[in-house]
Design a protein around this motif. Structure first.
Motif, mmCIF file in Angstrom:
data_model
loop_
_atom_site.group_PDB
_atom_site.id
_atom_site.type_symbol
_atom_site.label_atom_id
_atom_site.label_comp_id
_atom_site.label_asym_id
_atom_site.label_seq_id
_atom_site.Cartn_x
_atom_site.Cartn_y
_atom_site.Cartn_z
ATOM 1 N N GLY A 187 0.811 -1.210 0.000
ATOM 2 C CA GLY A 187 0.000 0.000 0.000
ATOM 3 C C GLY A 187 0.843 1.258 0.000
ATOM 4 O O GLY A 187 0.542 2.230 -0.705
ATOM 5 N N LYS A 188 1.932 1.246 0.774
ATOM 6 C CA LYS A 188 2.794 2.431 0.864
ATOM 7 C C LYS A 188 3.378 2.786 -0.488
ATOM 8 O O LYS A 188 3.350 3.953 -0.911
ATOM 9 C CB LYS A 188 3.923 2.176 1.860
ATOM 10 C CG LYS A 188 4.944 3.319 1.877
ATOM 11 C CD LYS A 188 6.122 3.040 2.804
ATOM 12 C CE LYS A 188 7.152 4.169 2.689
ATOM 13 N NZ LYS A 188 8.315 3.963 3.583
ATOM 14 N N TYR A 189 3.906 1.795 -1.197
ATOM 15 C CA TYR A 189 4.599 2.115 -2.443
ATOM 16 C C TYR A 189 3.639 2.281 -3.625
ATOM 17 O O TYR A 189 3.980 2.954 -4.600
ATOM 18 C CB TYR A 189 5.695 1.082 -2.712
ATOM 19 C CG TYR A 189 6.860 1.306 -1.782
ATOM 20 C CD1 TYR A 189 7.693 2.411 -1.954
ATOM 21 C CD2 TYR A 189 7.090 0.472 -0.696
ATOM 22 C CE1 TYR A 189 8.749 2.663 -1.078
ATOM 23 C CE2 TYR A 189 8.141 0.715 0.186
ATOM 24 C CZ TYR A 189 8.967 1.810 -0.012
ATOM 25 O OH TYR A 189 9.995 2.072 0.858
ATOM 26 N N THR A 190 2.452 1.717 -3.539
ATOM 27 C CA THR A 190 1.433 2.041 -4.545
ATOM 28 C C THR A 190 1.063 3.515 -4.435
ATOM 29 O O THR A 190 0.999 4.239 -5.432
ATOM 30 C CB THR A 190 0.178 1.174 -4.350
ATOM 31 O OG1 THR A 190 0.505 -0.193 -4.595
ATOM 32 C CG2 THR A 190 -0.914 1.591 -5.333
ATOM 33 N N ASN A 191 0.843 3.975 -3.212
ATOM 34 C CA ASN A 191 0.555 5.393 -2.991
ATOM 35 C C ASN A 191 1.728 6.271 -3.403
ATOM 36 O O ASN A 191 1.547 7.368 -3.941
ATOM 37 C CB ASN A 191 0.215 5.643 -1.518
ATOM 38 C CG ASN A 191 -1.279 5.641 -1.257
ATOM 39 O OD1 ASN A 191 -2.071 5.946 -2.134
ATOM 40 N ND2 ASN A 191 -1.657 5.285 -0.045
ATOM 41 N N ALA A 192 2.937 5.782 -3.151
ATOM 42 C CA ALA A 192 4.123 6.559 -3.511
ATOM 43 C C ALA A 192 4.228 6.727 -5.019
ATOM 44 O O ALA A 192 4.629 7.792 -5.517
ATOM 45 C CB ALA A 192 5.378 5.872 -2.969
ATOM 46 N N LEU A 199 0.840 13.334 -8.236
ATOM 47 C CA LEU A 199 0.946 14.211 -7.061
ATOM 48 C C LEU A 199 -0.156 14.019 -6.025
ATOM 49 O O LEU A 199 -0.305 14.842 -5.122
ATOM 50 C CB LEU A 199 0.986 15.690 -7.499
ATOM 51 C CG LEU A 199 1.946 16.031 -8.643
ATOM 52 C CD1 LEU A 199 1.889 17.525 -8.955
ATOM 53 C CD2 LEU A 199 3.372 15.613 -8.298
ATOM 54 N N GLU A 200 -0.921 12.948 -6.121
ATOM 55 C CA GLU A 200 -1.992 12.642 -5.164
ATOM 56 C C GLU A 200 -1.867 11.189 -4.711
ATOM 57 O O GLU A 200 -1.455 10.329 -5.497
ATOM 58 C CB GLU A 200 -3.375 12.805 -5.813
ATOM 59 C CG GLU A 200 -3.688 14.197 -6.306
ATOM 60 C CD GLU A 200 -4.885 14.204 -7.247
ATOM 61 O OE1 GLU A 200 -5.306 15.292 -7.625
ATOM 62 O OE2 GLU A 200 -5.391 13.110 -7.606
ATOM 63 N N ASN A 201 -2.246 10.919 -3.474
ATOM 64 C CA ASN A 201 -2.329 9.525 -3.071
ATOM 65 C C ASN A 201 -3.720 8.985 -3.425
ATOM 66 O O ASN A 201 -4.581 9.715 -3.928
ATOM 67 C CB ASN A 201 -2.013 9.345 -1.582
ATOM 68 C CG ASN A 201 -2.996 10.090 -0.686
ATOM 69 O OD1 ASN A 201 -4.171 10.243 -1.008
ATOM 70 N ND2 ASN A 201 -2.507 10.580 0.450
ATOM 71 N N MET A 202 -3.938 7.718 -3.175
ATOM 72 C CA MET A 202 -5.186 7.089 -3.593
ATOM 73 C C MET A 202 -6.398 7.732 -2.925
ATOM 74 O O MET A 202 -7.439 7.939 -3.567
ATOM 75 C CB MET A 202 -5.165 5.592 -3.290
ATOM 76 C CG MET A 202 -6.355 4.836 -3.873
ATOM 77 S SD MET A 202 -6.370 3.076 -3.429
ATOM 78 C CE MET A 202 -4.842 2.517 -4.174
ATOM 79 N N ALA A 203 -6.279 8.054 -1.648
ATOM 80 C CA ALA A 203 -7.415 8.645 -0.934
ATOM 81 C C ALA A 203 -7.791 9.993 -1.529
ATOM 82 O O ALA A 203 -8.972 10.309 -1.690
ATOM 83 C CB ALA A 203 -7.083 8.784 0.550
ATOM 84 N N GLU A 204 -6.789 10.801 -1.861
ATOM 85 C CA GLU A 204 -7.054 12.109 -2.464
ATOM 86 C C GLU A 204 -7.721 11.958 -3.825
ATOM 87 O O GLU A 204 -8.676 12.667 -4.152
ATOM 88 C CB GLU A 204 -5.740 12.889 -2.615
ATOM 89 C CG GLU A 204 -5.123 13.339 -1.301
ATOM 90 C CD GLU A 204 -3.759 13.946 -1.503
ATOM 91 O OE1 GLU A 204 -3.551 15.095 -1.047
ATOM 92 O OE2 GLU A 204 -2.879 13.295 -2.112
#
Length: 337
Positions: A187-192, A199-204
């Protein structure tokens, strides 16, 4: 979130590049004009009367927006072309054109263009309201009412999904084999990766598109975005493998973070990332009326070819694509590589 047409040149151009909407607008507004050489044209006098403003106001807007209005069909007739036009129109607006050595004429698009920027006219304001209503109806109708998945109507979407899935598997395997970390690393590196590319993570991302928690973000991404993600995943997996062999041990998270920073500077990846940002920011604003604020500087007008891609005859729903023998043949070739 649809921007004020009088202040947003990008929103104006998105409408004027959408031939599917323009056909409907021309039919419903019935603004008049003169049919000449297969198109509808308007003289300055006709435009002034139509918008209920004086001709000096038309001149003022032409002067301050000359490049934009000319791009959308304003032209000055002279010489033989003007002579032909005078002969064609005959008595129509004779006082307007009979003695003029040159004559400015507006295409239908140019008339809409000037109606979108004139602020002194109630008539222009009414036209703008109708334009926006028609555009939204056309996009909804031609996308099957599902703009959330309008990205999937692109014939390049399914091959991009398949490619990205393959490189995602490669990246996940690399995390298992070459990174010393717990299960949170996926999850961390998918978001990264998301933050690196757009420039956005998944939640954004999900919040901007109002996606339910159960929806998969990648199902809503355009082909160019998926291609950029795939390229980035492949680069990271390759560099992790090289570093593992060089160090003779698994990488620590700060070392992978460093690899990601260097990947963003890779000149071969930069065009993919820049294209993904521009396409994502521009398409979201145009087709989903969604603003990714962190990508706002990348917003451009959507070219005519992209309206064909998502709204035209070659666009299809995902269900239609999956039943298309040609698409299935492409996916089989990708699988058998």
């Amino acid at each position: 979130m649809m921007k004020d047409l009088t202040s947003s040149d990008i929103t104006r151009q998105n409408i004027l590049n959408n031939d599917y909407a323009l056909d409907r607008i021309e039919f419903y507004l019935a603004l008049g004009g003169t049919h000449w050489e297969g198109k509808r044209v308007f003289t300055k006098t006709q435009v002034a009367n139509l918008l209920q403003i004086d001709e000096r106001t038309v001149d003022r807007y032409l002067e301050s927006n000359k490049e934009e209005i000319s791009k959308n069909g304003y032209a000055i007739l002279k010489g033989e072309e003007l002579k032909k036009f005078k002969e064609y129109v005959g008595g129509i607006d004779a006082a307007d054109i009979s003695k003029a050595p040159s004559l400015g004429v507006f295409s239908f698009r140019a008339v809409l263009n000037i109606a979108m920027i004139v602020t002194e006219s109630q008539r222009a304001k009414d036209i703008r309201g109708k334009i926006l209503d028609i555009v939204m109806d056309v996009v909804a109708q031609r996308s099957g009412g599902h703009t959330k998945y309008i990205n999937q109507r692109d014939e390049g979407y399914l091959p991009s999904v398949y490619e990205e899935y393959s490189y995602m598997e490669e990246f996940v395997s690399a995390l298992d084999e070459y990174l010393q970390a717990d299960n949170w690393k996926y999850g961390k590196y998918t978001n990264a990766i998301y933050k690196a590319i757009f420039l956005e993570n998944m939640a954004e991302y999900k919040k901007i598109l109002s996606l339910p928690k159960k929806d998969k973000a990648r199902d809503t991404m355009y082909a160019e975005v998926l291609n950029a993600i795939a390229s980035f995943e492949h680069e990271l997996a390759t560099e992790m493998s090289n570093s593992y062999k060089k160090l003779g041990r698994k990488l620590k998270p700060p070392e992978l973070d460093k690899i990601m920073e260097e990947a963003l500077k890779n000149p071969f990846l930069t065009p993919h990332i820049e294209d993904a940002r521009a396409k994502m920011a521009s398409h979201e604003m145009c087709f989903r009326d969604a603003l990714h604020e962190k990508l706002e500087r990348y917003i451009q007008s959507v070219p005519k070819s992209d309206f064909d891609k998502f709204l035209g005859e070659t666009s299809k729903s995902l269900e239609e694509r999956l039943s298309d023998p040609e698409t299935l043949a492409v996916l089989k070739r990708l699988k058998d590589r």
